[in-house]
Design an enzyme around this catalytic site. Structure first.
Site, PDB file in Angstrom:
ATOM      1  N   LYS A   1       0.718  -1.203   0.116  1.00  0.00           N
ATOM      2  CA  LYS A   1       0.094  -0.084  -0.173  1.00  0.00           C
ATOM      3  C   LYS A   1       0.978   1.305   0.031  1.00  0.00           C
ATOM      4  O   LYS A   1       2.044   1.316   0.509  1.00  0.00           O
ATOM      5  CB  LYS A   1      -1.048  -0.038   1.419  1.00  0.00           C
ATOM      6  CG  LYS A   1      -2.309   0.765   0.914  1.00  0.00           C
ATOM      7  CD  LYS A   1      -3.266  -0.006   0.278  1.00  0.00           C
ATOM      8  CE  LYS A   1      -4.469   0.619  -0.048  1.00  0.00           C
ATOM      9  NZ  LYS A   1      -5.567  -0.006  -0.582  1.00  0.00           N
TER      10      LYS A   1
ATOM     11  N   ASP B   1      -6.839   4.155  -4.835  1.00  0.00           N
ATOM     12  CA  ASP B   1      -7.463   3.991  -3.388  1.00  0.00           C
ATOM     13  C   ASP B   1      -8.202   5.264  -3.263  1.00  0.00           C
ATOM     14  O   ASP B   1      -8.329   5.988  -4.119  1.00  0.00           O
ATOM     15  CB  ASP B   1      -6.436   3.538  -2.321  1.00  0.00           C
ATOM     16  CG  ASP B   1      -7.249   2.815  -1.249  1.00  0.00           C
ATOM     17  OD1 ASP B   1      -7.709   1.709  -1.185  1.00  0.00           O
ATOM     18  OD2 ASP B   1      -7.434   3.615  -0.180  1.00  0.00           O
TER      19      ASP B   1
ATOM     20  N   PHE C   1     -19.441   8.637  -1.718  1.00  0.00           N
ATOM     21  CA  PHE C   1     -20.201   8.837  -2.818  1.00  0.00           C
ATOM     22  C   PHE C   1     -18.859   8.765  -3.933  1.00  0.00           C
ATOM     23  O   PHE C   1     -19.128   9.210  -4.898  1.00  0.00           O
ATOM     24  CB  PHE C   1     -20.741  10.242  -2.905  1.00  0.00           C
ATOM     25  CG  PHE C   1     -20.028  11.195  -2.820  1.00  0.00           C
ATOM     26  CD1 PHE C   1     -19.932  11.784  -1.326  1.00  0.00           C
ATOM     27  CD2 PHE C   1     -19.244  11.972  -3.826  1.00  0.00           C
ATOM     28  CE1 PHE C   1     -18.940  13.112  -1.229  1.00  0.00           C
ATOM     29  CE2 PHE C   1     -18.438  13.112  -3.525  1.00  0.00           C
ATOM     30  CZ  PHE C   1     -18.246  13.595  -2.115  1.00  0.00           C
ATOM     31  N   GLY C   2     -17.676   8.139  -3.477  1.00  0.00           N
ATOM     32  CA  GLY C   2     -16.712   7.928  -4.537  1.00  0.00           C
ATOM     33  C   GLY C   2     -16.743   6.672  -5.413  1.00  0.00           C
ATOM     34  O   GLY C   2     -17.744   6.149  -5.656  1.00  0.00           O
TER      35      GLY C   2
HETATM   36  O1  2IT Z   1      -7.770  -1.872  -1.237  1.00  0.00           O
HETATM   37  C1  2IT Z   1      -7.672  -2.251  -2.169  1.00  0.00           C
HETATM   38  O2  2IT Z   1      -7.853  -3.383  -2.698  1.00  0.00           O
HETATM   39  C2  2IT Z   1      -7.369  -1.236  -3.521  1.00  0.00           C
HETATM   40  N1  2IT Z   1      -7.408  -0.014  -3.306  1.00  0.00           N
HETATM   41  C3  2IT Z   1      -7.267  -1.978  -4.697  1.00  0.00           C
HETATM   42  C4  2IT Z   1      -5.665  -2.349  -4.789  1.00  0.00           C
HETATM   43  C5  2IT Z   1      -5.495  -2.778  -6.184  1.00  0.00           C
HETATM   44  O3  2IT Z   1      -4.183  -2.883  -6.578  1.00  0.00           O
HETATM   45  O4  2IT Z   1      -6.130  -2.546  -7.241  1.00  0.00           O
END
Ligand code: 2IT
Length: 447
Positions: free
Chosen positions: A124, A164, A237-238
């Protein structure tokens, strides 16, 4: 292994890293029994290793805003675990981003990615940059400055970021453009969530929400129910909320609420397609205000300032916004209003006390790492298309997503079925994800 012993050590080592400690505690509690049946795990100190990220990058991001003022933010990439594949996970741009938040998300991502059936490790990243109120040009300059540092850490067989909170197709575009300029690598597979004309997969924008609703359907079928006609309350609302509303409507549910940091929009007769599509503008405007929906559709939408979606009566609650957005009081209010199922779409959207309340009051609860895994799974499918220099149709991607969500549900049932035949989805998802990563670590030695 004893959860309390490990938690005491982690609390002393990482004081104040609340989200990270919360996420670790939830997983360890649910795997403790199974773990202790495997002395080989204990011997290889799997738990002690799996709770620590492999490595973390921290870097300064300096850029110039529209007024000519120099701005400085902090950027991060947490490469959590690569036992089952290259690092994979999104980037979050939000004012509240801290190392603790990204460590919790990277930890969760590791198990979620294991559930998808695809070979992806967990990661992440992100920044404390807030897109709120920023112009398109500012977003572009920030993304470019962020990539000036990030590009050294990533690559199609190494670490593949995606979106994200605060990072969608627009941001991935700016990030990818700068990556190519810096790395002189034109492989399409270094980021996922790309545009359709430059290596993106059809259905990736919809995937998290669609996958969440496919999973919800399996949960309901297992409980002998159907989603058609059910009242659904959504938070946020995203992008994720948008996809969830779209699929919920297609399946015949009535979506009665969406929300934002400013309050909740109550839509008594259910969201229409027009409202659903207007959410895209609301997200890209960077205003971060759900009230805009009521301003646009004043006859059909009532805006209630300062309230959450959990104050609106519903059958099914779908948290789609942020971690810890649903607490024990919210859980009690949902129950009092007749809610009987909560499928967590946001990562760690519910507080532990809320989950406990749901589970001890007969309300079906499914955790984010199972429910929202369709997003990263479709990223995995995008990587496959990029690696093969091919492009699949919407039908192909959708049917693979369907199959993956069904398989995640089966894994939860396998590891989470209680003696009375009901399913503990928290335990099921955690044990299934953990067993896969732990086994892979064991087989690859002490590294
Ligand atoms: O929390 C998640 O699984 C995402 N933000 C997507 C991560 C991704 O690599 O598609």
């Amino acid at each position: 292994m004893k959860t309390s012993v490990i938690m005491t050590r982690l609390q002393a080592k990482y004081p104040g890293e609340k989200e990270y400690l919360q996420a670790v505690q939830e997983v360890l509690e649910s795997i403790e029994d199974v773990y202790n049946q495997h002395p080989e795990f204990e011997q290889a100190k799997i738990v002690e290793r799996i709770v620590e990220p492999d490595r973390m990058f921290t870097f300064r991001v300096t850029w110039v805003d529209d007024n000519g003022t120099v701005q400085t933010n902090t950027g991060y990439r947490v490469q959590f675990n690569s036992a089952i594949g290259p690092y994979k996970g999104g980037l979050r741009f939000h004012s509240a981003v801290t190392p603790s938040m990204l460590k919790f998300l990277g930890f969760e991502q590791t198990f979620k990615n294991a559930l998808t059936t695809l070979p992806m490790g967990g990661a992440k990243g992100g920044s404390d940059f807030s897109p709120k109120g920023r112009s398109d040009a500012e977003i572009m300059r920030f993304c470019q400055a962020f990539m000036l540092e990030l590009w050294q850490c990533i690559g199609p067989d190494q670490d593949i970021p995606a979106g994200d909170v605060g990072v969608g197709g627009r941001e991935i575009g700016y990030l990818n453009g700068m990556y190519q300029k810096l790395a002189r690598q034109y492989h399409t597979g270094v980021l996922t969530g790309k545009g359709e004309t430059w290596g993106g997969s059809i259905l990736r924008p919809e995937a998290t929400g669609f996958g969440a609703l496919y999973f919800t359907q399996h949960v309901l079928h297992k409980a002998g129910k159907d989603i058609a006609g059910q009242k659904v309350s959504v938070s946020g609302f995203g992008n994720v909320a948008w996809g969830a509303v779209k699929k919920a409507r297609q399946l015949g549910a009535v979506v009665v609420a969406v929300s934002g940091p400013d309050g909740v929009c109550h839509i008594k007769d259910g969201m229409t397609e027009e409202m659903n599509e207007y959410m895209l503008w609301m997200r890209s405007s960077n205003r971060d205000r759900v009230e805009d929906l009521a301003t646009k559709f004043p006859d059909k939408v009532e805006f209630i300032p300062g309230k959450k979606s959990w104050s609106i009566p519903c059958d099914i609650a779908l948290p789609c916004a942020f971690q810890n957005e649903l607490d024990e009081e919210d859980a009690k209010q949902l129950k009092a209003n007749g809610c009987w199922c909560c499928c967590e779409v946001s990562n760690m959207g519910c507080r532990p006390e809320a989950i406990h309340f749901f589970q001890s009051n007969g309300i079906i609860f499914a955790p984010g790492k199972a429910v929202n895994a369709g997003g990263v799974a479709t990223s995995g499918l995008e990587m496959t298309q990029n690696a093969g220099h091919i492009s699949w149709s919407a039908e192909e991607v959708d049917s693979k997503l369907h199959w993956i969500m069904k398989s995640i549900h089966e894994q939860c049932v396998k590891f989470g079925t209680r003696p009375d035949g009901t399913v503990d989805y928290v335990k099921g998802a955690n044990v299934a994800g953990f067993m896969k990563v732990a086994q892979a670590m064991l087989e690859q030695g002490i590294v």
